[in-house]
Design a protein around this motif. Structure first.
Motif, PDB file in Angstrom:
ATOM      1  N   GLN A  41       2.376   1.871  -3.614  1.00  0.00           N
ATOM      2  CA  GLN A  41       1.011   2.313  -4.355  1.00  0.00           C
ATOM      3  C   GLN A  41       0.859   3.935  -4.004  1.00  0.00           C
ATOM      4  O   GLN A  41       0.669   4.808  -4.841  1.00  0.00           O
ATOM      5  CB  GLN A  41      -0.192   1.812  -4.279  1.00  0.00           C
ATOM      6  CG  GLN A  41      -1.248   2.171  -5.134  1.00  0.00           C
ATOM      7  CD  GLN A  41      -2.980   1.795  -4.836  1.00  0.00           C
ATOM      8  OE1 GLN A  41      -3.349   2.100  -3.799  1.00  0.00           O
ATOM      9  NE2 GLN A  41      -3.204   1.101  -5.681  1.00  0.00           N
ATOM     10  N   THR A  42       1.002   4.434  -2.797  1.00  0.00           N
ATOM     11  CA  THR A  42       0.857   5.459  -2.134  1.00  0.00           C
ATOM     12  C   THR A  42       1.874   6.451  -2.795  1.00  0.00           C
ATOM     13  O   THR A  42       1.709   7.796  -3.248  1.00  0.00           O
ATOM     14  CB  THR A  42       0.987   5.739  -0.543  1.00  0.00           C
ATOM     15  OG1 THR A  42      -0.049   5.047  -0.189  1.00  0.00           O
ATOM     16  CG2 THR A  42       1.167   7.346  -0.278  1.00  0.00           C
TER      17      THR A  42
ATOM     18  N   TYR B  56       0.816  -1.205  -0.014  1.00  0.00           N
ATOM     19  CA  TYR B  56       0.070  -0.065   0.075  1.00  0.00           C
ATOM     20  C   TYR B  56       1.009   1.141   0.065  1.00  0.00           C
ATOM     21  O   TYR B  56       0.472   2.233  -0.834  1.00  0.00           O
ATOM     22  CB  TYR B  56      -0.901   0.080   1.361  1.00  0.00           C
ATOM     23  CG  TYR B  56      -1.803   1.349   1.080  1.00  0.00           C
ATOM     24  CD1 TYR B  56      -3.134   1.202   0.503  1.00  0.00           C
ATOM     25  CD2 TYR B  56      -1.719   2.395   1.898  1.00  0.00           C
ATOM     26  CE1 TYR B  56      -3.891   2.071   0.680  1.00  0.00           C
ATOM     27  CE2 TYR B  56      -2.413   3.554   1.792  1.00  0.00           C
ATOM     28  CZ  TYR B  56      -3.580   3.436   1.496  1.00  0.00           C
ATOM     29  OH  TYR B  56      -4.532   4.527   1.444  1.00  0.00           O
TER      30      TYR B  56
ATOM     31  N   ASN C  48      -0.751  -1.451 -11.062  1.00  0.00           N
ATOM     32  CA  ASN C  48      -1.441  -1.510  -9.565  1.00  0.00           C
ATOM     33  C   ASN C  48      -0.689  -2.458  -8.920  1.00  0.00           C
ATOM     34  O   ASN C  48      -0.924  -3.597  -8.975  1.00  0.00           O
ATOM     35  CB  ASN C  48      -2.859  -1.524  -9.778  1.00  0.00           C
ATOM     36  CG  ASN C  48      -3.418  -1.356  -8.601  1.00  0.00           C
ATOM     37  OD1 ASN C  48      -2.894  -0.981  -7.287  1.00  0.00           O
ATOM     38  ND2 ASN C  48      -5.018  -1.525  -8.410  1.00  0.00           N
ATOM     39  N   PRO C  49       0.153  -2.252  -8.049  1.00  0.00           N
ATOM     40  CA  PRO C  49       0.920  -3.152  -7.376  1.00  0.00           C
ATOM     41  C   PRO C  49      -0.163  -3.901  -6.071  1.00  0.00           C
ATOM     42  O   PRO C  49       0.340  -5.040  -5.613  1.00  0.00           O
ATOM     43  CB  PRO C  49       1.724  -2.381  -6.260  1.00  0.00           C
ATOM     44  CG  PRO C  49       1.338  -1.092  -6.227  1.00  0.00           C
ATOM     45  CD  PRO C  49       0.489  -0.988  -7.577  1.00  0.00           C
ATOM     46  N   LEU C  50      -1.244  -3.295  -5.743  1.00  0.00           N
ATOM     47  CA  LEU C  50      -2.277  -3.929  -5.166  1.00  0.00           C
ATOM     48  C   LEU C  50      -3.329  -4.967  -5.907  1.00  0.00           C
ATOM     49  O   LEU C  50      -4.076  -5.630  -5.150  1.00  0.00           O
ATOM     50  CB  LEU C  50      -3.129  -2.883  -4.422  1.00  0.00           C
ATOM     51  CG  LEU C  50      -2.435  -2.037  -3.503  1.00  0.00           C
ATOM     52  CD1 LEU C  50      -3.524  -0.991  -2.725  1.00  0.00           C
ATOM     53  CD2 LEU C  50      -1.851  -2.787  -2.113  1.00  0.00           C
TER      54      LEU C  50
ATOM     55  N   VAL D 203      -3.121   1.620 -12.454  1.00  0.00           N
ATOM     56  CA  VAL D 203      -3.611   2.917 -11.582  1.00  0.00           C
ATOM     57  C   VAL D 203      -3.275   4.230 -12.667  1.00  0.00           C
ATOM     58  O   VAL D 203      -2.284   4.163 -13.218  1.00  0.00           O
ATOM     59  CB  VAL D 203      -3.098   2.827 -10.274  1.00  0.00           C
ATOM     60  CG1 VAL D 203      -3.692   1.876  -9.447  1.00  0.00           C
ATOM     61  CG2 VAL D 203      -1.421   2.841 -10.201  1.00  0.00           C
TER      62      VAL D 203
ATOM     63  N   GLU E 154       3.493   6.053  -5.836  1.00  0.00           N
ATOM     64  CA  GLU E 154       3.479   6.009  -7.164  1.00  0.00           C
ATOM     65  C   GLU E 154       2.030   7.056  -7.422  1.00  0.00           C
ATOM     66  O   GLU E 154       2.241   7.757  -8.675  1.00  0.00           O
ATOM     67  CB  GLU E 154       2.748   4.520  -7.638  1.00  0.00           C
ATOM     68  CG  GLU E 154       3.843   3.672  -7.815  1.00  0.00           C
ATOM     69  CD  GLU E 154       3.366   2.379  -8.504  1.00  0.00           C
ATOM     70  OE1 GLU E 154       2.041   2.135  -8.555  1.00  0.00           O
ATOM     71  OE2 GLU E 154       4.126   1.425  -8.707  1.00  0.00           O
TER      72      GLU E 154
ATOM     73  N   THR F  38      -1.612   7.579 -12.693  1.00  0.00           N
ATOM     74  CA  THR F  38      -0.734   8.547 -12.024  1.00  0.00           C
ATOM     75  C   THR F  38      -0.463   9.751 -12.670  1.00  0.00           C
ATOM     76  O   THR F  38      -0.840   9.980 -13.953  1.00  0.00           O
ATOM     77  CB  THR F  38       0.717   7.800 -11.651  1.00  0.00           C
ATOM     78  OG1 THR F  38       1.290   7.733 -12.998  1.00  0.00           O
ATOM     79  CG2 THR F  38       0.310   6.511 -11.166  1.00  0.00           C
TER      80      THR F  38
ATOM     81  N   ASN G  62      -8.090  -2.463  -5.939  1.00  0.00           N
ATOM     82  CA  ASN G  62      -7.272  -3.544  -6.418  1.00  0.00           C
ATOM     83  C   ASN G  62      -8.199  -4.165  -7.493  1.00  0.00           C
ATOM     84  O   ASN G  62      -7.680  -5.331  -7.907  1.00  0.00           O
ATOM     85  CB  ASN G  62      -6.974  -4.381  -4.984  1.00  0.00           C
ATOM     86  CG  ASN G  62      -8.310  -5.214  -4.540  1.00  0.00           C
ATOM     87  OD1 ASN G  62      -9.395  -5.137  -5.039  1.00  0.00           O
ATOM     88  ND2 ASN G  62      -8.041  -5.802  -3.712  1.00  0.00           N
TER      89      ASN G  62
END
Length: 222
Positions: free
Chosen positions: A114-115, A111, A204-206, A195, A117, A197, A190
């Motif tokens: 992702q934050t 998480y 999306n890593p999640l 995602v 990114e 940006t 997710n």
């Protein structure tokens, strides 16, 4: 935005623990396999010495009613027992509490990735207070053992927010503790593999990630 914590190499003892676990797991399976080779021959030899078979037991009635040869029935019975023992041995260590802790830890790490990114304000894992609650196969199934029927809900907190975030994952866990977490919503968290940006779309890593259940982990006391 504050800088993230520095990456440190994994502790050597953790690697030793994981390798030792793999070796012990392999030896259990090898012993069961050896028993599978030896036990049928011994069992058939004992049955072969009997002049008659009991008719008042399940095994005896099975022999008389089916007309199968004694060695074949004996081999089948022993094979069923060995398969059950192998399944039990290979699934030991994968338990709900361990899966919960592993997924919560992995999610908190990713998480934060992702934050960064999304160029959002950085948060620490302590601030997120991430938790996970997992279930295997629904109410009738015990929450232990490998399989692709683990369903988990992850919750976390954002400092200053009044609403608790959540995400759903389907887990496919291997007997050695390795698993794949597949995102199952919400879409904004997710449910999609990319995602948006400021610099364009990125993975999306999640959406989907790998994790590892520590099979030697023990639940905290208290």
């Amino acid at each position: 935005m504050s800088a993230g914590p520095e990456a440190h190499p994994a502790l050597l003892r953790n690697g030793y623990r994981f390798e030792l676990l793999k070796l012990l797991s392999q030896w259990r399976i090898r012993i069961v396999f050896l028993a599978c080779l030896i036990a049928p021959g011994g069992f058939v030899a004992v049955v072969g010495q009997q002049s008659s078979l009991p008719a008042d037991t399940v095994f005896g009635r099975w022999m008389h009613e089916t007309g199968w040869a004694g060695p074949l029935v004996a081999l089948f019975a022993v094979s069923v027992a060995v398969v059950a023992a192998t399944t039990s041995a290979s699934s030991s260590g994968v338990e709900r509490a361990k899966v919960d802790r592993s997924l919560a830890t992995a999610y908190a790490h990713i998480y934060r990735l992702q934050t960064r990114e999304l160029h959002r304000p950085d948060v620490t894992e302590a601030q997120l207070r991430t938790s996970a609650s997992c279930d295997k196969g629904g109410a009738p199934v015990a929450d232990s053992g490998p399989g692709n029927d683990w369903r988990c809900v992850v919750h976390w907190h954002i400092p200053g927010a009044t609403v608790t975030g959540y995400a759903i994952y389907q887990l496919d866990i291997n007997p050695d503790g390795r698993y794949v977490a597949d995102g199952d919503g919400p879409v904004s968290v997710n449910g999609f593999f990319q995602v948006h940006t400021p610099h364009g779309d990125t993975p999306n890593p999640l959406w989907q990630f790998d994790g590892l259940v520590d099979l030697l982990d023990t639940p905290p006391k208290g």
